[in-house]
Each structure stands twice: as C-alpha cells, then as structure tokens.
Write a protein that holds these residues in place. Structure first.
Motif, PDB file in Angstrom:
ATOM      1  N   PRO A  96      44.947  43.421  27.071  1.00  0.00           N
ATOM      2  CA  PRO A  96      44.949  42.371  27.115  1.00  0.00           C
ATOM      3  C   PRO A  96      46.013  41.536  26.513  1.00  0.00           C
ATOM      4  CG  PRO A  96      42.912  43.286  27.353  1.00  0.00           C
ATOM      5  CD  PRO A  96      43.547  43.966  25.868  1.00  0.00           C
ATOM      6  N   GLY A  97      46.740  40.609  27.602  1.00  0.00           N
ATOM      7  CA  GLY A  97      46.819  39.436  26.965  1.00  0.00           C
ATOM      8  C   GLY A  97      48.279  40.038  26.746  1.00  0.00           C
TER       9      GLY A  97
ATOM     10  N   LYS B 102      51.370  43.386  29.412  1.00  0.00           N
ATOM     11  CA  LYS B 102      52.387  44.311  30.792  1.00  0.00           C
ATOM     12  C   LYS B 102      52.362  43.820  32.064  1.00  0.00           C
ATOM     13  CE  LYS B 102      47.953  46.584  30.470  1.00  0.00           C
ATOM     14  NZ  LYS B 102      47.485  45.586  28.929  1.00  0.00           N
TER      15      LYS B 102
ATOM     16  N   THR C 185      45.647  48.518  37.898  1.00  0.00           N
ATOM     17  CA  THR C 185      44.346  48.937  38.452  1.00  0.00           C
ATOM     18  C   THR C 185      43.926  47.523  38.625  1.00  0.00           C
ATOM     19  OG1 THR C 185      43.963  49.673  35.688  1.00  0.00           O
ATOM     20  CG2 THR C 185      44.280  51.026  38.192  1.00  0.00           C
TER      21      THR C 185
ATOM     22  N   ARG D 210      40.976  42.754  42.105  1.00  0.00           N
ATOM     23  CA  ARG D 210      40.867  41.278  42.227  1.00  0.00           C
ATOM     24  C   ARG D 210      41.293  41.403  43.924  1.00  0.00           C
ATOM     25  NH1 ARG D 210      42.813  41.102  37.007  1.00  0.00           N
ATOM     26  NH2 ARG D 210      44.414  41.436  37.685  1.00  0.00           N
TER      27      ARG D 210
ATOM     28  N   MET E 108      33.660  42.909  35.329  1.00  0.00           N
ATOM     29  CA  MET E 108      34.939  42.377  35.740  1.00  0.00           C
ATOM     30  C   MET E 108      34.973  41.385  34.453  1.00  0.00           C
ATOM     31  SD  MET E 108      37.595  43.841  38.849  1.00  0.00           S
ATOM     32  CE  MET E 108      38.923  42.123  37.719  1.00  0.00           C
TER      33      MET E 108
ATOM     34  N   GLY F 113      33.817  41.213  31.408  1.00  0.00           N
ATOM     35  CA  GLY F 113      35.079  41.563  31.021  1.00  0.00           C
ATOM     36  C   GLY F 113      34.787  43.273  30.554  1.00  0.00           C
ATOM     37  N   GLU F 114      34.513  43.547  30.834  1.00  0.00           N
ATOM     38  CA  GLU F 114      33.953  45.189  30.529  1.00  0.00           C
ATOM     39  C   GLU F 114      34.242  45.931  31.658  1.00  0.00           C
ATOM     40  OE1 GLU F 114      29.355  45.554  31.191  1.00  0.00           O
ATOM     41  OE2 GLU F 114      28.868  44.223  29.189  1.00  0.00           O
ATOM     42  N   LEU F 115      34.208  47.169  31.053  1.00  0.00           N
ATOM     43  CA  LEU F 115      35.509  48.620  32.052  1.00  0.00           C
ATOM     44  C   LEU F 115      34.371  48.592  33.054  1.00  0.00           C
ATOM     45  CD1 LEU F 115      36.899  50.688  29.604  1.00  0.00           C
ATOM     46  CD2 LEU F 115      37.607  48.303  31.268  1.00  0.00           C
ATOM     47  N   VAL F 116      35.142  48.960  34.428  1.00  0.00           N
ATOM     48  CA  VAL F 116      34.827  49.565  35.339  1.00  0.00           C
ATOM     49  C   VAL F 116      34.151  50.497  35.527  1.00  0.00           C
ATOM     50  CG1 VAL F 116      34.818  49.742  37.708  1.00  0.00           C
ATOM     51  CG2 VAL F 116      35.909  47.443  36.911  1.00  0.00           C
TER      52      VAL F 116
ATOM     53  N   PHE G 147      45.735  51.427  33.451  1.00  0.00           N
ATOM     54  CA  PHE G 147      45.247  52.595  33.752  1.00  0.00           C
ATOM     55  C   PHE G 147      46.575  53.830  33.250  1.00  0.00           C
ATOM     56  CE2 PHE G 147      44.364  57.382  35.387  1.00  0.00           C
ATOM     57  CZ  PHE G 147      43.053  57.044  35.706  1.00  0.00           C
TER      58      PHE G 147
ATOM     59  N   ARG H 222      42.472  53.626  30.904  1.00  0.00           N
ATOM     60  CA  ARG H 222      42.073  52.856  29.780  1.00  0.00           C
ATOM     61  C   ARG H 222      40.552  53.254  28.869  1.00  0.00           C
ATOM     62  NH1 ARG H 222      43.402  47.972  32.211  1.00  0.00           N
ATOM     63  NH2 ARG H 222      42.469  46.078  30.636  1.00  0.00           N
TER      64      ARG H 222
ATOM     65  N   ARG I  75      41.649  33.270  35.127  1.00  0.00           N
ATOM     66  CA  ARG I  75      40.072  33.998  35.446  1.00  0.00           C
ATOM     67  C   ARG I  75      39.139  33.940  34.804  1.00  0.00           C
ATOM     68  NH1 ARG I  75      44.393  39.581  34.876  1.00  0.00           N
ATOM     69  NH2 ARG I  75      42.657  39.879  33.816  1.00  0.00           N
TER      70      ARG I  75
ATOM     71  N   ARG J  96      37.104  42.071  26.105  1.00  0.00           N
ATOM     72  CA  ARG J  96      38.447  42.342  26.298  1.00  0.00           C
ATOM     73  C   ARG J  96      38.470  43.500  25.231  1.00  0.00           C
ATOM     74  NH1 ARG J  96      40.634  38.518  29.504  1.00  0.00           N
ATOM     75  NH2 ARG J  96      42.437  40.139  30.529  1.00  0.00           N
TER      76      ARG J  96
HETATM   77  P1  ADP Z   1      44.276  42.689  31.655  1.00  0.00           P
HETATM   78  O1  ADP Z   1      44.602  44.023  31.050  1.00  0.00           O
HETATM   79  O2  ADP Z   1      44.077  41.094  31.206  1.00  0.00           O
HETATM   80  O3  ADP Z   1      42.410  43.122  31.028  1.00  0.00           O
HETATM   81  P2  ADP Z   1      43.553  43.540  33.903  1.00  0.00           P
HETATM   82  O4  ADP Z   1      44.007  42.813  35.124  1.00  0.00           O
HETATM   83  O5  ADP Z   1      43.694  44.886  33.441  1.00  0.00           O
HETATM   84  O6  ADP Z   1      43.892  42.414  33.428  1.00  0.00           O
HETATM   85  O7  ADP Z   1      41.809  44.699  34.214  1.00  0.00           O
HETATM   86  C1  ADP Z   1      41.387  42.843  34.292  1.00  0.00           C
HETATM   87  C2  ADP Z   1      39.132  43.956  34.581  1.00  0.00           C
HETATM   88  O8  ADP Z   1      39.622  44.594  35.608  1.00  0.00           O
HETATM   89  C3  ADP Z   1      39.423  44.400  33.350  1.00  0.00           C
HETATM   90  O9  ADP Z   1      38.904  43.543  32.370  1.00  0.00           O
HETATM   91  C4  ADP Z   1      38.332  45.814  33.843  1.00  0.00           C
HETATM   92  O10 ADP Z   1      36.898  45.280  33.986  1.00  0.00           O
HETATM   93  C5  ADP Z   1      39.030  45.764  34.762  1.00  0.00           C
HETATM   94  N1  ADP Z   1      39.576  47.385  35.070  1.00  0.00           N
HETATM   95  C6  ADP Z   1      41.760  47.300  35.535  1.00  0.00           C
HETATM   96  N2  ADP Z   1      41.878  48.519  34.837  1.00  0.00           N
HETATM   97  C7  ADP Z   1      40.848  49.327  34.644  1.00  0.00           C
HETATM   98  C8  ADP Z   1      40.358  50.770  33.876  1.00  0.00           C
HETATM   99  N3  ADP Z   1      41.654  51.774  34.085  1.00  0.00           N
HETATM  100  N4  ADP Z   1      39.217  51.221  33.316  1.00  0.00           N
HETATM  101  C9  ADP Z   1      37.490  49.917  34.228  1.00  0.00           C
HETATM  102  N5  ADP Z   1      38.313  48.883  34.589  1.00  0.00           N
HETATM  103  C10 ADP Z   1      39.371  48.092  34.700  1.00  0.00           C
END
Ligand code: ADP
Ligand code: ZN
Length: 212
Positions: A9-10, A13, A31, A36, A53, A56-59, A86, A88, A155, A166
């Motif tokens: 992140p950051g 990309k 994704t 969002r 989100m 800062g956790e993954l979906v 994606f 991740r 954000r 994250r």
């Molecule tokens: P960044 O790359 O700056 O963290 P993103 O906009 O790519 O921001 O993602 C923000 C949030 O969306 C992630 O922290 C996560 O919660 C969710 N997210 C995005 N892509 C995925 C993914 N492929 N799998 C799971 N969660 C995701």
C-alpha cells in the motif's frame, strides 16, 4: 495483455495503473476502488467490506474473488486487463490462475520510510477520487480538488493505526506472492522509490519490462 500490479500500500500502484491503462488501452481493475464504490452505494458487498477496510484488514477471499471473477467476465477485458490490488493472498492468486492466464506481474518496490510518508500525507477527493499529497502533490488550494473543487479527505485507512496494520498485512499475506510469481517466471521488479516528478521514468521502466 493481462497484467497484475503488485506492491505495498502506498507504493503508488494507483498512479501507475492509470497511466499504464491508457498506454495499453486496457481497463484498470482496482479491487480497492470497487469496494469503495460499493460502500458508497451501500450494497451488500459494500456493507461487508467496510468493517474490514476501515481496520486495514483484508476483505475475505471468497467475497473478493467473486467480484473479480464477475468483473473479468465483462467485454472490456477481452483484449487484456490490469489488476491493481488483486491478488493479495496466495488463495486469491490460485483462484486467479483458474480464471485467466496472467502474462506479467509488475512488482513495485520502495522502502518503508517512503511508503509511510506517501500514505500518511495522501488526500483524496471525496467527489472524483483524484489523489493528492500534502507535500508531494499539493492541490492548488489547500483541501480542495484541482479538478472538480470537491473536498479533499483522508481515507479512514490512511490514519496511523490502520497504516501500520496494512503494512503488516501486506508483509504477511501479500509479499509471498513475489516469490510465487518469480517461480512462474513472470515477475518484473520496478523501482518505485523515485519521487513523483520522476513518475515518467517509472513508467518507462514498466514499458521496458512489458515489451521485453
Ligand atoms: P492500498 O493498496 O492503498 O491499501 P486499496 O485501495 O488497494 O489500497 O485497498 C484498500 C482496502 O480494500 C484494503 O486494505 C482491503 O481492506 C481492501 N481490499 C482491496 N483489495 C483487496 C483484496 N484483493 N483482497 C482483500 N481485500 C482487499
Ligand atoms: Zn475531485
């Protein structure tokens, strides 16, 4: 050409994705942006994604894989696509390999110090989504979008507690994908530590990697 963008992140990309997508006329599929948008529209996916989100956790993989699969079935992906954010996790990468053949994975690399500065100073337009940075890409008028005059916001997941989370999540769950794709011989590493004024150099490295 089917491309995946990988990177912490950051790392920038989103910025590179926009340019690469224009150069190669392929859709940018982020994704994060899809989630969002879903949150904004209060859809079922959005409601589910939000709690993860914000922290800062993954979906969960199941939800994420489903939305990507649906997106890649659309007509505009027939001549190629670029995935930003994606896969991740290894499970997502395995699922992706069942859906489509990936030609190249671009792995953007920069030191933690640079990453933290980029994330903590990032501001986004609440209307059009354009990205700014308090120091590196300041808007003409503080707090206001240059493009649409929308209000710039931070954000929820760019606040310090979520940034730390994250980066941890990235190191544990996503960084292993670098070796995963190295083994498949489709990984190209790109130095993304250059300042934003040099984004064109980064893009030219990307073109070299894609055209070799
Ligand atoms: P960044 O790359 O700056 O963290 P993103 O906009 O790519 O921001 O993602 C923000 C949030 O969306 C992630 O922290 C996560 O919660 C969710 N997210 C995005 N892509 C995925 C993914 N492929 N799998 C799971 N969660 C995701
Ligand atoms: Zn705007």
């Amino acid at each position: 050409m089917n491309i995946v963008l990988l990177g912490s992140p950051g790392v920038g990309k989103g910025t590179y994705a926009e340019k690469i997508s224009k150069i190669y006329s392929i859709p940018q599929i982020s994704t994060g942006d899809i989630f969002r948008e879903a949150i904004k529209n209060e859809t079922k996916v959005g409601l589910e994604a939000k709690s993860y989100m914000d922290k800062g956790e993954l979906v969960p993989d199941e939800v994420t894989i489903k939305i990507v699969k649906e997106r890649l079935e659309k007509d505009d992906c027939k001549n190629g696509f670029m995935l930003d954010g994606f896969p991740r996790t290894i499970a997502q990468a395995d699922a992706l390999s069942e859906i489509s053949k990936i030609d190249k994975v671009l792995s953007f690399v920069a030191d933690d110090e640079i990453i933290i500065d980029r994330l903590s100073g990032r501001r986004v337009c609440s209307e059009c989504g354009r990205i700014f940075h308090v120091k590196n890409i300041p808007p003409k008028i503080e707090g206001i979008c240059d493009i649409c005059e929308g209000k710039l916001i931070q954000r929820e997941d760019d606040k310090p507690e979520s940034i730390k989370k994250r980066l941890d999540v990235y190191k544990k769950q996503t960084a292993p994908l670098i070796d995963y794709y190295k083994e498949k011989n489709i990984l190209a590493e790109i130095d993304a530590s250059k300042p934003i004024e040099k984004v064109d150099e980064i893009i030219s490295d990307v073109r070299k990697a894609l055209e070799e």
